[in-house]
Design an enzyme around this catalytic site. Sequence first.
Site: not given
Length: 341
Positions: A25, A29, A38, A74, A151
């Site tokens: 990652r 962020r 973002r 993703d 998921y």
Amino acid sequence: MIKNDLFLRALNGETVERPPVWMMRQAGRYLPEFRALRDKYDFFTRCKTPELASEITVQPIRIVKPDAAILFSDILVVPQAMGIDVELKDNIGPIIPNPIRSMADVEKVYIPEINDKLGYVMDAIKMTKEMLNDEVPLIGFAGSPWTIFCYAVEGKGSKSYDKAKGFCFSEPVAAHALLQKITDTTILYLKEKVKTGVNAIQIFDSWGGMLSPTDYAEFSWKYIQQIVDALADETKVIVFGKGCWFALETMAQSKASALGVDWTCDPKTARKLTGGNITLQGNFDPSRLLSPIPTIKKMVHQMIDEFGKDKYIVNLGHGILPNIPVDHAKAFIEAVKEYSR
């Protein structure tokens, strides 16, 4: 020729002057530059716009300077391509509005034509390769079939994935049919990524640790192994299973080039379980990046000493957290570059 090929040499098991380093990652962020994009574009717009995905991929190469780039994307673009609706909700995470709960649901899921449904990923790879200009290798990735399955069946993130596990145990035929469809799609997807130009592949089994060792063998590793077998002759494959230390011995007997280790397994145990013959990657606790910089550097050097500098790729034990100061991420990378025995 890639100018900094340390990462690829470590994957080959070659003797290196120091281990390579990157962070899961790393395009994310904790970077103000990422947050600026973002705030302008929603998540899947960023994934599906090659100009944005490539820019996000190279941000950490410019800022924190790791030894490899990982394509911004993703794992859930794969189920999207298979006809499963996926939404991302702020402060909640991924939501599947119509989760898979029956064989009839499984039958509606299809194996897509990759360039038709996921061509934007290949365009992002081409743009990223151009921007990287052979400075460092580019890693492509996919979620493990089990993790995607979690998921798709659960419908959202979970602490236990009881619905996903329950579907496996109560409807094993349907569960295996869905896992195989995800596996077949993932193989096609990753082969296309390799053909387009990524230099290595990582498979993320984020939820493998939710299964017992017996169930892991049946519902996760069996399918990861198919992917490794299909890709190993074409590229280097790294398998990262969070919480899956119990499977390291089995994983080490596969054609994988490297195995990721999380922070719950110490280097000595990881080396022992894997026989010392395969490259290992990891395993700094992401929260430890909140430590003072001198502590980070000291701990990184200790970690390298414990794993050994060869057949080793320095990384975190999971993805970098959004609240990590950029200077601390830089210190993690710099500590590896400063390392000498």
